[in-house]
Structure formats: structure tokens, C-alpha cells
Enzyme design. Sequence first.
Site, PDB file in Angstrom:
ATOM      1  CE  LYS A 179      -4.446  -1.204   2.204  1.00  0.00           C
ATOM      2  NZ  LYS A 179      -4.679  -2.595   1.958  1.00  0.00           N
TER       3      LYS A 179
ATOM      4  CD  GLU B 168      -4.855   5.591   3.412  1.00  0.00           C
ATOM      5  OE1 GLU B 168      -6.105   5.612   3.428  1.00  0.00           O
ATOM      6  OE2 GLU B 168      -4.198   4.823   2.700  1.00  0.00           O
TER       7      GLU B 168
ATOM      8  CG  HIS C  78     -12.945  -1.041   7.063  1.00  0.00           C
ATOM      9  ND1 HIS C  78     -13.448   0.207   6.789  1.00  0.00           N
ATOM     10  CD2 HIS C  78     -12.519  -1.015   8.333  1.00  0.00           C
ATOM     11  CE1 HIS C  78     -13.327   0.961   7.869  1.00  0.00           C
ATOM     12  NE2 HIS C  78     -12.774   0.242   8.828  1.00  0.00           N
TER      13      HIS C  78
ATOM     14  NE  ARG D  81      -6.843  -9.663  -4.124  1.00  0.00           N
ATOM     15  CZ  ARG D  81      -8.094  -9.315  -3.875  1.00  0.00           C
ATOM     16  NH1 ARG D  81      -9.073  -9.795  -4.616  1.00  0.00           N
ATOM     17  NH2 ARG D  81      -8.379  -8.464  -2.909  1.00  0.00           N
TER      18      ARG D  81
HETATM   19  P1  ADP Z   1     -12.041  -7.988  -3.244  1.00  0.00           P
HETATM   20  O1  ADP Z   1     -11.344  -6.678  -3.177  1.00  0.00           O
HETATM   21  O2  ADP Z   1     -11.693  -8.830  -4.411  1.00  0.00           O
HETATM   22  O3  ADP Z   1     -13.469  -7.853  -3.011  1.00  0.00           O
HETATM   23  P2  ADP Z   1     -11.665  -8.907  -0.562  1.00  0.00           P
HETATM   24  O4  ADP Z   1     -10.972  -7.799   0.134  1.00  0.00           O
HETATM   25  O5  ADP Z   1     -13.074  -9.169  -0.238  1.00  0.00           O
HETATM   26  O6  ADP Z   1     -11.402  -8.808  -2.097  1.00  0.00           O
HETATM   27  O7  ADP Z   1     -10.833 -10.236  -0.345  1.00  0.00           O
HETATM   28  C1  ADP Z   1     -11.114 -11.396  -1.079  1.00  0.00           C
HETATM   29  C2  ADP Z   1     -10.727 -12.591  -0.289  1.00  0.00           C
HETATM   30  O8  ADP Z   1      -9.331 -12.640  -0.153  1.00  0.00           O
HETATM   31  C3  ADP Z   1     -11.282 -12.586   1.098  1.00  0.00           C
HETATM   32  O9  ADP Z   1     -11.528 -13.905   1.441  1.00  0.00           O
HETATM   33  C4  ADP Z   1     -10.169 -11.989   1.932  1.00  0.00           C
HETATM   34  O10 ADP Z   1     -10.232 -12.458   3.250  1.00  0.00           O
HETATM   35  C5  ADP Z   1      -8.965 -12.501   1.197  1.00  0.00           C
HETATM   36  N1  ADP Z   1      -7.831 -11.567   1.188  1.00  0.00           N
HETATM   37  C6  ADP Z   1      -7.759 -10.396   0.544  1.00  0.00           C
HETATM   38  N2  ADP Z   1      -6.561  -9.835   0.701  1.00  0.00           N
HETATM   39  C7  ADP Z   1      -5.844 -10.671   1.482  1.00  0.00           C
HETATM   40  C8  ADP Z   1      -4.516 -10.669   2.007  1.00  0.00           C
HETATM   41  N3  ADP Z   1      -3.666  -9.687   1.760  1.00  0.00           N
HETATM   42  N4  ADP Z   1      -4.136 -11.703   2.756  1.00  0.00           N
HETATM   43  C9  ADP Z   1      -4.969 -12.706   3.010  1.00  0.00           C
HETATM   44  N5  ADP Z   1      -6.224 -12.780   2.536  1.00  0.00           N
HETATM   45  C10 ADP Z   1      -6.657 -11.787   1.790  1.00  0.00           C
HETATM   46  P1  ADP Z   2      -8.109  -3.583   2.123  1.00  0.00           P
HETATM   47  O1  ADP Z   2      -6.712  -3.861   1.679  1.00  0.00           O
HETATM   48  O2  ADP Z   2      -8.467  -4.252   3.370  1.00  0.00           O
HETATM   49  O3  ADP Z   2      -9.074  -3.762   1.003  1.00  0.00           O
HETATM   50  P2  ADP Z   2      -8.415  -0.712   1.672  1.00  0.00           P
HETATM   51  O4  ADP Z   2      -7.312   0.269   1.840  1.00  0.00           O
HETATM   52  O5  ADP Z   2      -8.804  -1.041   0.289  1.00  0.00           O
HETATM   53  O6  ADP Z   2      -8.078  -2.023   2.484  1.00  0.00           O
HETATM   54  O7  ADP Z   2      -9.681  -0.159   2.456  1.00  0.00           O
HETATM   55  C1  ADP Z   2     -10.832  -0.939   2.638  1.00  0.00           C
HETATM   56  C2  ADP Z   2     -12.004  -0.037   2.997  1.00  0.00           C
HETATM   57  O8  ADP Z   2     -11.722   0.699   4.195  1.00  0.00           O
HETATM   58  C3  ADP Z   2     -12.331   1.041   1.970  1.00  0.00           C
HETATM   59  O9  ADP Z   2     -13.152   0.564   0.937  1.00  0.00           O
HETATM   60  C4  ADP Z   2     -13.020   2.086   2.832  1.00  0.00           C
HETATM   61  O10 ADP Z   2     -14.340   1.741   3.110  1.00  0.00           O
HETATM   62  C5  ADP Z   2     -12.230   2.020   4.114  1.00  0.00           C
HETATM   63  N1  ADP Z   2     -11.121   2.982   4.071  1.00  0.00           N
HETATM   64  C6  ADP Z   2      -9.837   2.730   3.741  1.00  0.00           C
HETATM   65  N2  ADP Z   2      -9.081   3.836   3.813  1.00  0.00           N
HETATM   66  C7  ADP Z   2      -9.898   4.836   4.200  1.00  0.00           C
HETATM   67  C8  ADP Z   2      -9.719   6.228   4.494  1.00  0.00           C
HETATM   68  N3  ADP Z   2      -8.519   6.809   4.392  1.00  0.00           N
HETATM   69  N4  ADP Z   2     -10.795   6.933   4.879  1.00  0.00           N
HETATM   70  C9  ADP Z   2     -12.007   6.350   5.015  1.00  0.00           C
HETATM   71  N5  ADP Z   2     -12.242   5.065   4.779  1.00  0.00           N
HETATM   72  C10 ADP Z   2     -11.207   4.295   4.380  1.00  0.00           C
END
Ligand code: ADP
Ligand code: ADP
Length: 506
Positions: free
Chosen positions: A119, A203, A238, A295
Site C-alpha cells: 500500500k 491516512e 471495511h 489479482r
Molecule cells: P475484493 O477486493 O476482491 O473484493 P476482498 O478484500 O473481499 O477482495 O478479499 C477477497 C478474499 O481474499 C477474502 O476472502 C479476503 O479475506 C482474502 N484476502 C484479501 N486480501 C488478502 C490478504 N492480503 N491476505 C490474506 N487474505 C486476503
Molecule cells: P483492504 O486492503 O483491506 O481492502 P483498503 O485500503 O482497500 O483495504 O480499504 C478498505 C475499505 O476501508 C475502503 O473501501 C473504505 O471503506 C475504508 N477505508 C480505507 N481507507 C480509508 C480512508 N482513508 N478513509 C475512510 N475510509 C477508508
Amino acid sequence: MMKSIRRVLIANRGEVALRVIRACREMGITSVAVFSDPDRSALHVQMADEAYALGGVSARESYLNQEKILEIALRARIDAIHPGYGFLSENGQFVKKVEEAGLIFIGPSSEAIARLGDKMAARKIADSLGIPTVAGTIEPLASANDGRMIASSIGYPVLLKAAAGGGGKGMRVVQSDDEFLSAFTMAQSEARNAFDDDRVYIEKYISHPRHVEIQLLGDLCGNVVHFGERECSIQRRHQKVLEESPSPIVNDTLRAQLGEAAVTLARAAGYTSAGTVEFLLDADRKFYFLEVNTRLQVEHPVTEFVTGIDLVKSQLEIAMGRPLPWKQEDISLHGHAMEARIYAEDPRNNFFPSTGTLRMYSLPQGPRVRVDNGLRQGDVVSIHYDPLLAKLIVLGRTRAEAIETMKRALAEFIVAGVRTTIPFCEFVLNHERFRSGNFDTHFVSEYFSPRVLDENDERFLIPAAIGAVLMKLRRHTVTPASSSLQAISAPPISLWKKRREETYRS
Ligand code: ADP
Ligand code: ADP
Ligand code: MG
């Protein structure tokens, strides 16, 4: 350079493994499944052309066992590995090992993952390209005190995030200075436990944002094309629960801007295969880069419905060295698609994972309905893996039609034996805020509580209704043989009628 791919190992399970198996079959490629001990007779094992045992029960012992997967890959003489999502899909070290073994990884290169999968690294690149990012740091916090100073200069609330984070894990909102120290300690240990990497950064916490993401494909010849956006603001902790395309608030101008930013970032990082660039939109619809998912995404079928392309087949074609057959101007969105994730979780009990045997499992069908499913009636839902049962995806000419089709399809989805999130999805689809398109990432926490699920919701009566039916069946038919997979013959009475009777009686 063209590469031949004849045999693909799928390092995953459940619905996504089936998704890849289907793409392979259509392309005349041999699919090779791997499985853990409890998955010995799983659907993905039956559907694949070949299957090899990984041994073990937990994910760590099986689907995350890099050495074992590579050993099978070499022994089974496979050409390429598709990782699905989750598990090893974003693990740069694994991808490097695959490359070093002379195998093709169906996804981006390990270098591209290093540049965009982390990230903080991705934020740095986005920033250098002039793409707006959420205010915050691009280096890990050196100490809790260091973090506190940065947080107060950014202004509360802030969000502590794990650089290696994913799946909503390793993230903590901090409302004020006195919460900072304990939040920092917790975020750090959560990150260490979940990702084996305790780097945490800060953030600015954007209030009431919308999550909008861009799907893209990059080929090995340097072409990158995007396929419009997905709206993923309906989230719980989230994590996405319901997704759609197009977003109700993205117009052509904003779509072009988001697409341009995503493609610029992918090009700069030498990104190939399918990928997603996630953005947050604030109340003024200003966008901020969030992260890249290097991915195939869970919600990719939504994009497949509105663009008519097959993202998994495209991934395979790209891996073979074929150039993308489209230019950006060839891509347009038609209709409106929506996906509901059906989890074995109890929405009345804080979404606690629900385990058991699927005593009844009947999938929806009919026009403009797609089910990406990984299970059969008789299968056991255990605690060992992700509780996603299936994804239900629908297409409508308009958003309103997609909502009605989704409601109809959800009503056809019959599950007994475990609790599911189906009633929760129905709640979302019926809610005025969702229907109006005017919602943000706080929709679920603001509007949902178990109380809003009608106590008399007929779906919760189904286990009882089906129990009654099964009792009757048992009296009239021979007990199925030992196999738990034995299908139950058609019930003598209409389940629908039974459901209605039960509902009216209560
Ligand atoms: P998407 O952004 O495709 O909707 P999700 O955040 O819902 O993905 O994650 C998809 C699946 O992969 C979930 O089962 C989540 O727990 C798993 N997952 C996502 N990122 C990671 C990670 N960095 N390490 C382990 N599991 C992950
Ligand atoms: P992950 O790797 O678990 O998918 P993300 O960075 O994509 O993490 O964030 C997942 C969710 O968390 C976002 O879709 C949003 O709802 C919330 N989120 C993440 N960063 C922020 C932020 N800076 N401010 C508000 N909400 C956030
Ligand atoms: Mg994300």
C-alpha cells in the site's frame, strides 16, 4: 513472444477455483486442482481434469503451502499457476518462486506486485504521477510517538493501516489523541499476526466516502485498457458485501478521469494481467487513490456482465503473450450489473460464521442471473476457510431492474443447514437509501441492526419447513446410502407453499 499454456494448476478452492476451471475448459486447457484433506470430494476437485492432494486441513497447511504447491506443479508438469484471489494471489515471494521454477504465474510479475501490492509503495508511485492520494504518510511509522505527532498534524480522525493489509484486516480508526497509543499497538500486532509484517502507516480518515474501483487489463506488449468502474460502498467492517456497475454516481467524465488515473498508474508500474485500482470519492466526488489489488477480484463478474468480456480468459490469453484485442474506445458499459456475496454467516448474530451440512441447497436460475458457486447439497461448511458460499450476479437494463431481478433471485436461493447473509442482502436491496443510490461506506453500520430483519422473515422458517419435509420423505423413501452427497428426490409438496403456510401460521 507467444508461450504455450496447456496445463494450468489452480492454487485455490471454492467458487473461484471453479471459475478458472470453466475458463480453462472453454480454451481447451487442462485444469489441475489441488485440495486439502476436508476438500477431497469438493466440487472444484470433481470439476477439474486432474486433482492432487495437498494434505493438511488449515489454509496454512494446504492452500498456503508454497513448497507443496510448487512440488505438485513440477510433478504434474503444469505450464502455469492461477492463484484465484486470497491465499497466495498477492504474495510477491511466491510469484518469484513460480517464475524461478520456469513456470508462468497467471497474474502480474513479482516486480509489479512489489511496486503496487504494497500500500505505501503504491501511494508513493501514485503521488509521483500526480494522482490524488489520501493525505497521510508514505513511510512506516517509526514509533507510536512519531505517529501521534503526524496524526495531530493531519487532524483526527485518522486511520492506521497495515502496509501489507488486505481483506479489511489491520485497519483501525483513531478518533482522538488519547486513543492513539492503544490503537497503534493493536494495529501493529494485528498486522504482524495476519500478514507477518508489522509496518503500519497513517491516512486521513475520509468521512462518509464512497468506494469506487477501476478494473483493468494489461498485456505483455505494454497495452493497458480499463473496463469502467464498480461501486463497492456497501461494506461491513471495511469488507465489500454488495457491488454494482456502473456506479450510480459516476458519470462519463468522472469515469474517464478515474480510468485515466488507473491506466497511468498501471503503465508506470509495468503492470500486466487483471488488476483493480481502488479509489475513495469524498462528498464532493473528488477522488483519491486508495490501493491496487494485484489479482482477479471477487466482484469481477459485475464487470463481465456490463462489458461482455471474460476477464479470466483474458488473463490466460495475456499470459500466453497475446496482445489485448481492444483499444480503450472499443470498451463501453451496457445495462446494470449487481453482485451479492452469499456468506455462511448469521446476520442476526453479528455475522458469526455459521457451520454445518448443507441439508438443502438450491440455486437461483432464470433470465439475467449468474451464480458463481462452490458447493453442493450435502457439502459441509467448516470453519477452516472463508465462509463465502456463492456469489449471485444479475444484469438489468437499468439499476431498478437489476434490483428487482436480484430480489427475485435471492428469494429463489434456498439454503438449509447453515445461516446465510441472504436476509441481510434483501434488507440492503429494500432500503430506500440503497435504492436511491445515495449511500456511502457507512450504510451498513448506520442502518443495519439485527432488529431490522423481520422476526417473521420466512427465510428463517425454512430450516423448520424443510425439516418437516425431510421427515415426510424419510417415511416414504428408502434412506439414502452412506454417501452424504446423495441427492434428495423431489419433495412431495411444494416448498414454496410450505414456506407460505409456515409464515402465515406464525
Ligand atoms: P475484493 O477486493 O476482491 O473484493 P476482498 O478484500 O473481499 O477482495 O478479499 C477477497 C478474499 O481474499 C477474502 O476472502 C479476503 O479475506 C482474502 N484476502 C484479501 N486480501 C488478502 C490478504 N492480503 N491476505 C490474506 N487474505 C486476503
Ligand atoms: P483492504 O486492503 O483491506 O481492502 P483498503 O485500503 O482497500 O483495504 O480499504 C478498505 C475499505 O476501508 C475502503 O473501501 C473504505 O471503506 C475504508 N477505508 C480505507 N481507507 C480509508 C480512508 N482513508 N478513509 C475512510 N475510509 C477508508
Ligand atoms: Mg481494498
